[in-house]
Design an enzyme around this catalytic site. Sequence first.
Site, PDB file in Angstrom:
ATOM      1  N   LYS A 189      13.772 -15.424  -7.503  1.00 60.07           N
ATOM      2  CA  LYS A 189      13.678 -14.389  -8.536  1.00 60.07           C
ATOM      3  C   LYS A 189      12.814 -14.862  -9.705  1.00 60.07           C
ATOM      4  O   LYS A 189      11.995 -14.098 -10.220  1.00 60.07           O
ATOM      5  CB  LYS A 189      15.075 -14.020  -9.048  1.00 60.07           C
ATOM      6  CG  LYS A 189      15.868 -13.156  -8.120  1.00 60.07           C
ATOM      7  CD  LYS A 189      15.287 -11.759  -8.031  1.00 60.07           C
ATOM      8  CE  LYS A 189      15.376 -11.193  -6.655  1.00 60.07           C
ATOM      9  NZ  LYS A 189      14.742 -11.817  -5.558  1.00 60.07           N
ATOM     10  N   LYS A 211       6.785  -4.419  -2.319  1.00 66.88           N
ATOM     11  CA  LYS A 211       8.196  -4.165  -2.024  1.00 66.88           C
ATOM     12  C   LYS A 211       8.451  -4.114  -0.527  1.00 66.88           C
ATOM     13  O   LYS A 211       9.411  -4.681  -0.027  1.00 66.88           O
ATOM     14  CB  LYS A 211       8.616  -2.837  -2.667  1.00 66.88           C
ATOM     15  CG  LYS A 211      10.093  -2.522  -2.516  1.00 66.88           C
ATOM     16  CD  LYS A 211      10.923  -3.487  -3.335  1.00 66.88           C
ATOM     17  CE  LYS A 211      12.402  -3.228  -3.206  1.00 66.88           C
ATOM     18  NZ  LYS A 211      13.188  -4.269  -3.888  1.00 66.88           N
ATOM     19  N   CYS A 221       0.835  -1.197   0.000  1.00 63.02           N
ATOM     20  CA  CYS A 221       0.000   0.000   0.000  1.00 63.02           C
ATOM     21  C   CYS A 221       0.873   1.251   0.000  1.00 63.02           C
ATOM     22  O   CYS A 221       2.017   1.239   0.431  1.00 63.02           O
ATOM     23  CB  CYS A 221      -0.950   0.046   1.179  1.00 63.02           C
ATOM     24  SG  CYS A 221      -2.041  -1.365   1.343  1.00 63.02           S
ATOM     25  N   HIS A 243      17.309 -36.837  -2.609  1.00 59.81           N
ATOM     26  CA  HIS A 243      16.325 -37.067  -1.559  1.00 59.81           C
ATOM     27  C   HIS A 243      14.961 -36.492  -1.940  1.00 59.81           C
ATOM     28  O   HIS A 243      14.308 -35.827  -1.139  1.00 59.81           O
ATOM     29  CB  HIS A 243      16.815 -36.475  -0.234  1.00 59.81           C
ATOM     30  CG  HIS A 243      18.073 -37.089   0.262  1.00 59.81           C
ATOM     31  ND1 HIS A 243      18.102 -38.245   1.023  1.00 59.81           N
ATOM     32  CD2 HIS A 243      19.374 -36.731   0.080  1.00 59.81           C
ATOM     33  CE1 HIS A 243      19.349 -38.561   1.300  1.00 59.81           C
ATOM     34  NE2 HIS A 243      20.142 -37.656   0.737  1.00 59.81           N
ATOM     35  N   ASN A 289      -2.890   2.453   5.509  1.00 61.03           N
ATOM     36  CA  ASN A 289      -2.053   1.272   5.298  1.00 61.03           C
ATOM     37  C   ASN A 289      -2.043   0.464   6.583  1.00 61.03           C
ATOM     38  O   ASN A 289      -1.980   1.044   7.671  1.00 61.03           O
ATOM     39  CB  ASN A 289      -0.615   1.660   4.977  1.00 61.03           C
ATOM     40  CG  ASN A 289      -0.466   2.365   3.645  1.00 61.03           C
ATOM     41  OD1 ASN A 289      -1.400   2.429   2.859  1.00 61.03           O
ATOM     42  ND2 ASN A 289       0.720   2.911   3.399  1.00 61.03           N
ATOM     43  N   GLU A 344      17.870 -18.070  -3.852  1.00 61.11           N
ATOM     44  CA  GLU A 344      17.569 -16.728  -4.348  1.00 61.11           C
ATOM     45  C   GLU A 344      17.279 -16.739  -5.846  1.00 61.11           C
ATOM     46  O   GLU A 344      16.385 -16.025  -6.320  1.00 61.11           O
ATOM     47  CB  GLU A 344      18.744 -15.791  -4.032  1.00 61.11           C
ATOM     48  CG  GLU A 344      18.617 -14.383  -4.564  1.00 61.11           C
ATOM     49  CD  GLU A 344      17.453 -13.598  -3.990  1.00 61.11           C
ATOM     50  OE1 GLU A 344      17.170 -12.496  -4.509  1.00 61.11           O
ATOM     51  OE2 GLU A 344      16.798 -14.075  -3.035  1.00 61.11           O
TER      52      GLU A 344
END
Length: 618
Positions: free
Chosen positions: A495, A613, A2, A514, A102, A491
């Site tokens: 992405k 974000k 927000c 495994h 918010n 990571e």
Amino acid sequence: MCGITGYIGTRDAYPIVINGLKRLEYRGYDSSGIMMFDGKEIQLSKTKGKVSDLEEITNNDEKRKKGNIGIGHTRWATHGIPNDVNSHPHVSQSGDLVMVHNGIIENYDTIKKELITRGYVFKSDTDTEVLVNLIEEVKKNEKCKLGKAVQLALTNVVGAYAIAVFDKTKPNELVVARLGSPIAIGVGTDNKEFFIASDASPFIEYTKNAIYLEDEELAIIKLGKSIKVRKINDDSLVVANIQKLKLSLDQIEKGGYDHFMLKEIHEQPKAIIDTYRGRMLPNEGIIKMAGIDDHLNKFLTANRIIIIACGTSWHAGLVGEYLLEDMTRIPVEVEYASEFRYRNPIINSNDVVIAISQSGETADTLAAIKLAKEKGAFVFGICNVVGSSIARETHAGAYTHAGPEIGVASTKAFTTQITVLTLISLKLASAKGTLSNSKYRMYLQELQLVPQKIEALLKIDAKIEEIAKVYKDAPNCLYLGRGFNFPVALEGALKLKEISYIHAEGYPAAEMKHGPIALIDENMPIFVIATSKGHYEKVVSNIQEIKSRSGKIIAIVTEGDTQVKEIADHVIEIPEIEEALTPLLTTIPFQLLSYHIAVLLGKNVDQPRNLAKSVTVE
């Protein structure tokens, strides 16, 4: 999550508010709205969708743009589906009060039921409409001004919020308040105009003076008068601290790149230099970090270090675990902040907690910090945003100096967080004597060379784009790494998921047998980090196992590698570097690959669906 923006002054408010909303799009949202007041009437425009959809509505009716007062909002849905009705701003039952919000009001349902018994009718499913009507009810019953009504109402709510409230019967003021969600106030010359926003980016070209409210603070903004800041719990006055902003307009623009994410990938060499600049003096063999120097004994005598973070920052924390344990021999645990705060963790006064967050506003990480402090632990923060909540809540810390990161999928924040963790590890290892002086100095020289090695990697972007074309339609992908590069595999998978919506999983390479090996066939791309140092031969064996099952192998290798080249379908070479520093290089091809796949699939790279974000709610 927000975004709030607003203006009160003598300028036309609409362009300031609407452009402010555009700058806050990076925070993640699914609907947007704006309120304008022309001196007589409130004009409300709201819609599901992007700010561009909101602009279409306002462009079709010029009176929706008129006025010197306006507030706007981008909503990330919590209570109620994304639609026009649930979008902010929300209006009280009388039509006098307008509010944007918010956060989450946890006891909204109890309040709503009470207000219904008092004759209130609700049009939306939101907790925000409940709060604005609670403020109206308090204002009516207590016969008080708006600021006092907001203060009294907020003492009755449970949850997190940043709010801005307007009363059309008092059109020369706005009231803002915060608990858990950030809010900034831009102060114009001679108090003739004011700006409000979730961060400073919406008003950076208008003023360099800003006030950041602390938790449980409320500000009454009146034209021509100094801002009054009060504590919500007891209504006591607080001295407003006006800060000088260092943010510049060019930092929050694309600068010729197609997307912010691509710009931020290419900014990493500079961001890493800015992160170690002034802290690392390789020729003298010195690392200077005030947050560590001032509390060095806390770290050196710590029973253990606990790293808490979420998302990409958690992956950086995992790299930090490898660095710290390898170099300093201090035991390290890495925890998801969201789990840490709820599992009744064992925390002692001899523990050091390192909290990592790009925005410095991550709700779960903030809550975990407060828990750790209550238990007596020393808390050190690593964040990017100067003056953010985490920077203020921790005992000490270090900024990453990555500059504004607008793309939702984090890139330069990850590598600069690793850079800070590397500096901390080296400094502590040198102080403890667990790393020889020659090796310590070698690492300083190597770290200094990382930016130019990333520059070299960025030059093979076209080759990575060609690989992306081959695998853009794959429904699933595996990412494998060992040691320092296991977190990079996680990571890389994150992405790809974030911006292309392709299902991807990261694993330690040895764990492939495994379970994940059952998924491998001729249609499965497997991205493997197989650099020359560390566990090279073991990873080569893993690659052979994949090849024998017809999997498609895309390998990141060290320049000059011949063995993996003979087996893999594609190889991406990185410059030679010490194993502990390889994550700073191996992550770059994965960032570029994810970017190109998302672009080829026509996805919104900078604002992927459902993501935010800055995650300011639990």
